[in-house]
Enzyme design. Structure first.
Site, PDB file in Angstrom:
ATOM      1  N   SER A 247       0.853  -1.192   0.000  1.00  0.00           N
ATOM      2  CA  SER A 247       0.000   0.000   0.000  1.00  0.00           C
ATOM      3  C   SER A 247       0.886   1.238   0.000  1.00  0.00           C
ATOM      4  O   SER A 247       2.113   1.136   0.080  1.00  0.00           O
ATOM      5  CB  SER A 247      -0.889   0.000   1.238  1.00  0.00           C
ATOM      6  OG  SER A 247      -0.104   0.289   2.370  1.00  0.00           O
ATOM      7  N   LYS A 248       0.219   2.379  -0.091  1.00  0.00           N
ATOM      8  CA  LYS A 248       0.934   3.664  -0.120  1.00  0.00           C
ATOM      9  C   LYS A 248       1.952   3.791   1.006  1.00  0.00           C
ATOM     10  O   LYS A 248       2.958   4.462   0.861  1.00  0.00           O
ATOM     11  CB  LYS A 248      -0.081   4.801   0.018  1.00  0.00           C
ATOM     12  CG  LYS A 248      -0.621   5.277  -1.298  1.00  0.00           C
ATOM     13  CD  LYS A 248      -1.426   6.541  -1.108  1.00  0.00           C
ATOM     14  CE  LYS A 248      -2.230   6.807  -2.374  1.00  0.00           C
ATOM     15  NZ  LYS A 248      -3.437   7.552  -2.132  1.00  0.00           N
ATOM     16  N   ARG A 249       1.630   3.149   2.105  1.00  0.00           N
ATOM     17  CA  ARG A 249       2.509   3.203   3.265  1.00  0.00           C
ATOM     18  C   ARG A 249       3.921   2.708   2.914  1.00  0.00           C
ATOM     19  O   ARG A 249       4.906   3.100   3.510  1.00  0.00           O
ATOM     20  CB  ARG A 249       1.909   2.286   4.333  1.00  0.00           C
ATOM     21  CG  ARG A 249       2.111   2.661   5.746  1.00  0.00           C
ATOM     22  CD  ARG A 249       1.086   1.984   6.628  1.00  0.00           C
ATOM     23  NE  ARG A 249       0.813   0.601   6.280  1.00  0.00           N
ATOM     24  CZ  ARG A 249       1.625  -0.424   6.510  1.00  0.00           C
ATOM     25  NH1 ARG A 249       2.800  -0.221   7.074  1.00  0.00           N
ATOM     26  NH2 ARG A 249       1.282  -1.649   6.182  1.00  0.00           N
TER      27      ARG A 249
END
Ligand code: GLU
Length: 470
Positions: A247-249
């Site tokens: 994910s973006k994380r």
């Protein structure tokens, strides 16, 4: 694997954002599979979530597919343009008795589930509107719009041989009578997918394994329609370095972000293909090889982990072997973003050839080329470390020589050599000083080649700084 029918695969993104790496990988597998078998690859936009779908996202998805070179043979098709068709299929199912109307209100459904829970049962639709031979149905209540439900088979199993996961079987009794159309007349997700896959004659559905629970329901709908079912392959998710779903994380997850960050489409294709698929120990292969090898075997059952360092390594490989003219065309974008005046094509090609071996991305290549296009400001520590009193007289002398030599690599090399001999210096003493003054950094490719890449006047001007008291 059945390949008697002409292979037809599809990618079916929802246009609620950019093209995610995971969707891009599924698209790549579907595309490569179709190309391998000489079939067709179809783009379908699943835009029934009207509130979240945007034209901008559609454009971005198409741009990312084009950038990756995943050419589609048919589409984009839009689900919202097919609503009449879904209603037509529903009407046919109602008539055939494979679907039925259910007038349960949300409040009734809540009460039903509540009672089931209280009895310690699994909450599910109890089939009160499901027609059975000899069963008397209640009279439809006034003022309530019905939903349409699938008359799911009772008993037995839904089984399929998954291209990735192998044989899977789900008991029909685990599956509810799925809603196919809501009370407001909008068809539901699983139903649209099935009608589309049927109408588009999809032979192989390759998708993320977050959809594996939908598959038995979709197969039962296909069965109700008397439609031939595709082969399914559910590809495990891509995980971030910490083992959570990517994910973006974990950094950029949008394909076009990688384009902006200076990755080459060929490198992305190569890297993405290896996330969940293998061909022996091959790590670097061309698009043509991928297509030649990608026959639906060797898809990994375990999740793949994103590895930014490996992507960098793959990208560096493709930069190194890229054609200089092609690289010059690609590096224009990152140079333009810096507002730099563009050198002519042949100079740009020469600069690409000079630096491409030491770059991981086009952005780094643009950094190197940028030092030819705008003034550099060497860091004081670099000046202090390399442009010492011991080399200053040689720098002055070299500058004088370079003012008159032919501006060509061999002549520049000779000028450097003469200066070294004259001043009793070694290359390792003088070259870093020249590099720091001209390039703003102490390490570069071969000095004569780098200097040749500059205009003579630029080099003379930057070396003149050596006259300054340090
Ligand atoms: N629209 C779905 C998604 O974006 C894909 C559905 C499918 O491949 O069947 O996840």
């Amino acid at each position: 694997m059945s390949t008697e029918r002409t292979v037809r695969t599809r990618i079916a993104p929802s246009p609620t954002g950019f093209l995610h790496l995971g969707t891009a990988r599924t698209a790549l597998f579907s595309w490569a599979f179709a190309r391998h078998f000489g079939g067709s690859f179809i783009l379908r936009i699943e835009d029934t979530d009207v509130a979240r779908s945007t034209q901008e996202a559609v454009d971005q998805i198409i741009a990312a597919m084009q950038w990756l070179g995943l050419d589609v043979d048919e589409g984009p098709f839009f689900q919202m343009q097919r609503i009449a068709r879904y209603r037509e299929v529903i009407a046919g199912m109602l008539q055939a008795g494979t679907a039925y109307r259910c007038w349960c209100t949300p409040a009734e459904l809540d009460a039903m589930r509540e009672a089931q829970r209280a009895r310690g049962e699994k909450p599910r639709y109890d089939g009160r509107w499901r027609p059975e031979p000899g069963k008397v149905l209640p009279a439809p209540p006034a003022g309530v719009e019905p939903v349409v439900r699938l008359r799911n088979p009772q008993g037995g199993v839904v089984a399929w041989d998954d291209l990735v996961k192998g044989p899977i079987a789900i008991a029909n009794d685990e599956l509810d009578d799925l809603i196919l159309m809501r009370a407001d007349g909008t068809p539901t997700y699983n139903f649209c997918v099935v009608v589309d896959d049927w109408d588009m004659r999809i032979t192989h559905v390759i998708r993320g394994d977050d959809h594996v629970n939908n598959t038995p329901r979709q197969i039962n709908i296909l069965r109700a329609l008397g439609a031939e079912r595709p082969v399914y392959g559910h590809v495990p998710m891509i995980l971030g370095p910490d083992g959570d779903k990517l994910s973006k994380r974990h950094g950029a997850v949008s394909v076009m972000q990688y384009a902006d960050d200076g990755y080459l489409p060929e490198a992305m294709i190569n890297y993405l293909a290896r996330l969940g698929w293998s061909h022996g120990d091959d790590e670097l292969f061309s698009r043509e090889q991928l297509v030649a090898w990608f026959d639906g075997h060797h898809l990994a059952r375990h999740a793949a982990q994103w590895d930014a360092a490996k992507l960098g390594w793959v990208n560096a490989h493709y930069l190194k072997q890229a054609d200089d003219a092609a690289l010059a065309a690609m590096v224009r974008a990152p140079l333009a973003r810096r507002g730099l005046a563009m050198p002519d094509a042949s100079r740009l090609e020469r600069l690409c050839a000079l630096y491409k071996d030491r770059c991981t991305t086009l952005v780094e290549l643009a950094d190197w080329i940028g030092m030819h296009l705008v003034d550099v400001h060497p860091a004081p520590e670099l000046l202090a470390a390399h442009v010492t009193a011991a080399v200053t007289p040689a720098l002055v002398a070299l500058r004088e020589r370079l003012a008159t030599v032919e501006w060509e690599r061999g002549a520049i090399a000779a000028a450097v050599k003469q200066t070294l001999a004259e001043h009793g210096l070694k290359m390792a003493q003088l070259a870093p000083a020249v590099r720091v003054l001209v390039c703003g950094r102490a390490q570069t490719p071969s000095l004569d080649a780098v200097l040749e890449g500059f205009e003579r006047a630029q080099v003379l001007q930057r070396l003149a700084a050596a006259r300054l008291p340090l």
